[in-house]
Every structure is written in C-alpha cells, then in structure tokens.
Write a protein that holds these residues in place. Structure first.
Motif, PDB file in Angstrom:
ATOM      1  N   LYS A   1       0.823  -1.194   0.000  1.00  0.00           N
ATOM      2  CA  LYS A   1       0.000   0.000   0.000  1.00  0.00           C
ATOM      3  C   LYS A   1       0.864   1.254   0.000  1.00  0.00           C
ATOM      4  O   LYS A   1       0.555   2.255  -0.651  1.00  0.00           O
ATOM      5  CB  LYS A   1      -0.909  -0.005   1.233  1.00  0.00           C
ATOM      6  CG  LYS A   1      -1.818   1.206   1.366  1.00  0.00           C
ATOM      7  CD  LYS A   1      -2.966   1.160   0.387  1.00  0.00           C
ATOM      8  CE  LYS A   1      -3.953   2.289   0.648  1.00  0.00           C
ATOM      9  NZ  LYS A   1      -5.077   2.289  -0.326  1.00  0.00           N
ATOM     10  N   ALA A   2       1.974   1.189   0.730  1.00  0.00           N
ATOM     11  CA  ALA A   2       2.896   2.318   0.805  1.00  0.00           C
ATOM     12  C   ALA A   2       3.846   2.374  -0.394  1.00  0.00           C
ATOM     13  O   ALA A   2       4.693   3.268  -0.477  1.00  0.00           O
ATOM     14  CB  ALA A   2       3.697   2.245   2.095  1.00  0.00           C
ATOM     15  N   LYS A   3       3.712   1.402  -1.295  1.00  0.00           N
ATOM     16  CA  LYS A   3       4.482   1.349  -2.539  1.00  0.00           C
ATOM     17  C   LYS A   3       5.992   1.178  -2.318  1.00  0.00           C
ATOM     18  O   LYS A   3       6.818   1.726  -3.057  1.00  0.00           O
ATOM     19  CB  LYS A   3       4.200   2.583  -3.410  1.00  0.00           C
ATOM     20  CG  LYS A   3       2.738   2.721  -3.786  1.00  0.00           C
ATOM     21  CD  LYS A   3       2.525   3.820  -4.803  1.00  0.00           C
ATOM     22  CE  LYS A   3       1.047   4.032  -5.105  1.00  0.00           C
ATOM     23  NZ  LYS A   3       0.351   2.814  -5.533  1.00  0.00           N
ATOM     24  N   HIS A   4       6.337   0.412  -1.293  1.00  0.00           N
ATOM     25  CA  HIS A   4       7.742   0.079  -1.085  1.00  0.00           C
ATOM     26  C   HIS A   4       8.155  -1.047  -2.031  1.00  0.00           C
ATOM     27  O   HIS A   4       7.322  -1.855  -2.462  1.00  0.00           O
ATOM     28  CB  HIS A   4       7.979  -0.376   0.357  1.00  0.00           C
ATOM     29  CG  HIS A   4       7.760   0.695   1.373  1.00  0.00           C
ATOM     30  ND1 HIS A   4       8.451   1.890   1.365  1.00  0.00           N
ATOM     31  CD2 HIS A   4       6.924   0.753   2.447  1.00  0.00           C
ATOM     32  CE1 HIS A   4       8.058   2.633   2.376  1.00  0.00           C
ATOM     33  NE2 HIS A   4       7.122   1.977   3.048  1.00  0.00           N
ATOM     34  N   THR A   5       9.430  -1.102  -2.339  1.00  0.00           N
ATOM     35  CA  THR A   5       9.993  -2.231  -3.076  1.00  0.00           C
ATOM     36  C   THR A   5      10.311  -3.321  -2.060  1.00  0.00           C
ATOM     37  O   THR A   5      10.972  -3.052  -1.054  1.00  0.00           O
ATOM     38  CB  THR A   5      11.268  -1.814  -3.818  1.00  0.00           C
ATOM     39  OG1 THR A   5      10.956  -0.759  -4.724  1.00  0.00           O
ATOM     40  CG2 THR A   5      11.853  -2.984  -4.596  1.00  0.00           C
ATOM     41  N   ILE A   6       9.846  -4.534  -2.312  1.00  0.00           N
ATOM     42  CA  ILE A   6       9.933  -5.602  -1.315  1.00  0.00           C
ATOM     43  C   ILE A   6      10.759  -6.774  -1.852  1.00  0.00           C
ATOM     44  O   ILE A   6      10.557  -7.234  -2.969  1.00  0.00           O
ATOM     45  CB  ILE A   6       8.526  -6.112  -0.937  1.00  0.00           C
ATOM     46  CG1 ILE A   6       7.638  -4.958  -0.472  1.00  0.00           C
ATOM     47  CG2 ILE A   6       8.613  -7.193   0.144  1.00  0.00           C
ATOM     48  CD1 ILE A   6       6.164  -5.302  -0.461  1.00  0.00           C
ATOM     49  N   GLU A   7      11.682  -7.242  -1.033  1.00  0.00           N
ATOM     50  CA  GLU A   7      12.414  -8.475  -1.316  1.00  0.00           C
ATOM     51  C   GLU A   7      12.280  -9.366  -0.083  1.00  0.00           C
ATOM     52  O   GLU A   7      12.300  -8.878   1.047  1.00  0.00           O
ATOM     53  CB  GLU A   7      13.877  -8.192  -1.625  1.00  0.00           C
ATOM     54  CG  GLU A   7      14.618  -9.393  -2.158  1.00  0.00           C
ATOM     55  CD  GLU A   7      15.866  -9.037  -2.941  1.00  0.00           C
ATOM     56  OE1 GLU A   7      16.321  -9.883  -3.720  1.00  0.00           O
ATOM     57  OE2 GLU A   7      16.375  -7.911  -2.772  1.00  0.00           O
ATOM     58  N   ILE A   8      12.141 -10.673  -0.306  1.00  0.00           N
ATOM     59  CA  ILE A   8      11.874 -11.590   0.793  1.00  0.00           C
ATOM     60  C   ILE A   8      12.872 -12.743   0.781  1.00  0.00           C
ATOM     61  O   ILE A   8      13.103 -13.363  -0.256  1.00  0.00           O
ATOM     62  CB  ILE A   8      10.443 -12.161   0.693  1.00  0.00           C
ATOM     63  CG1 ILE A   8       9.406 -11.037   0.742  1.00  0.00           C
ATOM     64  CG2 ILE A   8      10.177 -13.180   1.814  1.00  0.00           C
ATOM     65  CD1 ILE A   8       8.021 -11.465   0.294  1.00  0.00           C
ATOM     66  N   SER A   9      13.455 -12.993   1.943  1.00  0.00           N
ATOM     67  CA  SER A   9      14.190 -14.238   2.156  1.00  0.00           C
ATOM     68  C   SER A   9      13.333 -15.101   3.074  1.00  0.00           C
ATOM     69  O   SER A   9      13.348 -14.923   4.301  1.00  0.00           O
ATOM     70  CB  SER A   9      15.557 -13.963   2.798  1.00  0.00           C
ATOM     71  OG  SER A   9      16.465 -13.433   1.866  1.00  0.00           O
ATOM     72  N   ASP A  10      12.564 -16.004   2.479  1.00  0.00           N
ATOM     73  CA  ASP A  10      11.730 -16.939   3.233  1.00  0.00           C
ATOM     74  C   ASP A  10      12.605 -18.155   3.517  1.00  0.00           C
ATOM     75  O   ASP A  10      12.754 -19.048   2.675  1.00  0.00           O
ATOM     76  CB  ASP A  10      10.497 -17.311   2.408  1.00  0.00           C
ATOM     77  CG  ASP A  10       9.510 -18.182   3.163  1.00  0.00           C
ATOM     78  OD1 ASP A  10       9.933 -18.880   4.107  1.00  0.00           O
ATOM     79  OD2 ASP A  10       8.319 -18.196   2.802  1.00  0.00           O
ATOM     80  N   LEU A  11      13.194 -18.192   4.694  1.00  0.00           N
ATOM     81  CA  LEU A  11      14.280 -19.130   4.961  1.00  0.00           C
ATOM     82  C   LEU A  11      13.873 -20.584   4.838  1.00  0.00           C
ATOM     83  O   LEU A  11      14.630 -21.409   4.309  1.00  0.00           O
ATOM     84  CB  LEU A  11      14.887 -18.854   6.337  1.00  0.00           C
ATOM     85  CG  LEU A  11      15.465 -17.442   6.537  1.00  0.00           C
ATOM     86  CD1 LEU A  11      16.130 -17.341   7.901  1.00  0.00           C
ATOM     87  CD2 LEU A  11      16.440 -17.079   5.431  1.00  0.00           C
ATOM     88  N   TYR A  12      12.689 -20.936   5.321  1.00  0.00           N
ATOM     89  CA  TYR A  12      12.242 -22.330   5.207  1.00  0.00           C
ATOM     90  C   TYR A  12      11.934 -22.678   3.752  1.00  0.00           C
ATOM     91  O   TYR A  12      12.282 -23.757   3.276  1.00  0.00           O
ATOM     92  CB  TYR A  12      11.017 -22.579   6.086  1.00  0.00           C
ATOM     93  CG  TYR A  12      11.352 -22.748   7.547  1.00  0.00           C
ATOM     94  CD1 TYR A  12      11.755 -23.985   8.053  1.00  0.00           C
ATOM     95  CD2 TYR A  12      11.263 -21.679   8.431  1.00  0.00           C
ATOM     96  CE1 TYR A  12      12.067 -24.148   9.396  1.00  0.00           C
ATOM     97  CE2 TYR A  12      11.577 -21.824   9.778  1.00  0.00           C
ATOM     98  CZ  TYR A  12      11.976 -23.059  10.255  1.00  0.00           C
ATOM     99  OH  TYR A  12      12.286 -23.211  11.583  1.00  0.00           O
ATOM    100  N   GLN A  13      11.276 -21.765   3.046  1.00  0.00           N
ATOM    101  CA  GLN A  13      10.951 -22.025   1.648  1.00  0.00           C
ATOM    102  C   GLN A  13      12.214 -22.150   0.810  1.00  0.00           C
ATOM    103  O   GLN A  13      12.291 -22.952  -0.119  1.00  0.00           O
ATOM    104  CB  GLN A  13      10.066 -20.902   1.105  1.00  0.00           C
ATOM    105  CG  GLN A  13       9.530 -21.163  -0.297  1.00  0.00           C
ATOM    106  CD  GLN A  13       8.643 -20.043  -0.784  1.00  0.00           C
ATOM    107  OE1 GLN A  13       9.106 -18.930  -1.036  1.00  0.00           O
ATOM    108  NE2 GLN A  13       7.355 -20.318  -0.911  1.00  0.00           N
ATOM    109  N   MET A  14      13.223 -21.366   1.147  1.00  0.00           N
ATOM    110  CA  MET A  14      14.509 -21.403   0.447  1.00  0.00           C
ATOM    111  C   MET A  14      15.322 -22.636   0.826  1.00  0.00           C
ATOM    112  O   MET A  14      16.321 -22.932   0.171  1.00  0.00           O
ATOM    113  CB  MET A  14      15.332 -20.158   0.793  1.00  0.00           C
ATOM    114  CG  MET A  14      14.796 -18.853   0.298  1.00  0.00           C
ATOM    115  SD  MET A  14      15.499 -17.449   1.234  1.00  0.00           S
ATOM    116  CE  MET A  14      17.252 -17.681   0.988  1.00  0.00           C
TER     117      MET A  14
END
Length: 209
Positions: free
Chosen positions: A29-42
């Motif tokens: 909603k705030a229009k931030h750029t998001i990157e995710i390290s989902d440790l279990y999924q990775m």
C-alpha cells in the motif's frame, strides 16, 4: 524504500504467516519495493560448514564465501530497511534464523579486523531495522520473567548492533489466546508496513528514495 524481509516460519497455517501477509499488504500500500528471504521455503542452510568455520573462526578471508551467503549480502546492500519476522521459540529465534546470522554475518563483511587491528566491515549501515516476533505468552509475562529484555538485548545490541541506524524490537504476544489479540496484532502489522517512512522521519533519518 527498499525493504528486505527475513522471514522464518515453516507453516503457512501459523499466525506468524498471517502477520507476514498483513505486513506485506501495508508495505505494498505504501508502494515500497519488497524483497523476501523466506528461509524455510529457500531451504536455507543454517549449519556452518567446516570450511566456513575455518574462514570465520580463523579469520581466513582468503577462503571463499558460499554463493547462498553472497546472495544474502547482495539483498542487504540494496535494502533501506530489514525486517526480521519470526516466532519466539524457547527464548530465541528459530534455529534457521540463528543460522542466517551465523553464516551471513561473515568475517570481513559484517565484522572483523585487519592485520593492523583496524575494524573491517564491508556491510553498509541500514537506515531502519525491525525485529518482530510472535509469542504464545503475553508481553507482560515475557517481561516479568525477563525473556523479553534478554531477547531485545540480543537482537538489538548484538545481532543488529551498529549495523542499523535505527532499530526496534517488537513482540506480538499472547497468541495462545489468539482471538483476544488477533485483530490488534494484524492491524499493527499492517500499520507497521504502511508507516515505515514515518518511523524514519520521526528519528531524523532519510531513506534513499
């Protein structure tokens, strides 16, 4: 703002996962750029190898840094804010997140000294860092028995340390009685994602964007 989420929970049926999704809604909603390290999924490798130990424990920086660690370094270097989101398990973060700190905070990058005794830290200082954990016990009880204070000190003073300009430790507790706290915590997570810029401004810090 570039936001990196280090997320550590194995189940999408968990309340932590609901918090994760509400946080994402606020960030989007705030229009931030998001990157995710989902440790279990990775399937992030949390255990340090023998060669990594020889590099870290003996400060042998001639040995290579593993590729998966270098990828995390690259994410860090792009970030204006890092949010660590995880459940509180036996007074600490899940083992996979502890392993992330063990391996990603590598010598010569996050800490170290050269031959003349000068500090080495290639890792940039991140403007904002948030440590957000869900907990079965209430915040009041965790403070009463000292676990909240212990975790805050470990996360803010050691693991985040001077690597962050401004940092906060947030417990979303009382989840054993989930219906009493559910909406409150979900709303707070959304507002957290929505209000990152304001959090920076209140502390006199400007993001890159």
């Amino acid at each position: 703002m570039n936001v990196l989420i280090i997320y550590a929970h194995p189940s999408q049926k968990s309340f932590t996962y609901q918090i994760f999704n509400r946080l994402l809604e606020g960030l989007k909603k705030a229009k931030h750029t998001i990157e995710i390290s989902d440790l279990y999924q990775m399937n992030f490798q949390s255990n340090m190898s023998e060669e990594e130990y020889e590099r870290e424990g003996l400060a042998n920086t001639d040995l290579p840094i593993p590729d998966d660690v270098l990828k995390e370094h690259a994410k860090i270097e792009k970030a204006d804010c890092i949010i660590f989101l995880y459940p509180l398990w036996w007074s600490d973060v899940p083992a996979i997140l502890k392993g992330w700190f063990d391996r990603v905070y590598s010598v010569g990058y996050a800490y170290g000294y050269d031959k003349d005794g000068n500090k080495i830290q290639a890792m940039k200082q991140i403007p904002l860092g948030l440590s957000v954990c869900t907990a079965g016990h209430s915040n009041a009880y965790l403070h009463e028995i000292g676990i909240a204070q212990s975790m805050e000190k470990i996360m803010l003073d050691d693991r985040m340390g001077k690597k962050f300009t401004h940092k906060e430790f947030i417990i979303l507790g009382g989840t054993t009685e989930i219906e009493k706290v559910k909406e409150q915590h979900l709303n707070r997570s959304y507002e957290m994602g929505l209000g990152l810029e304001e959090m920076l401004h209140q502390n006199g810090i400007k993001s890159k964007e």
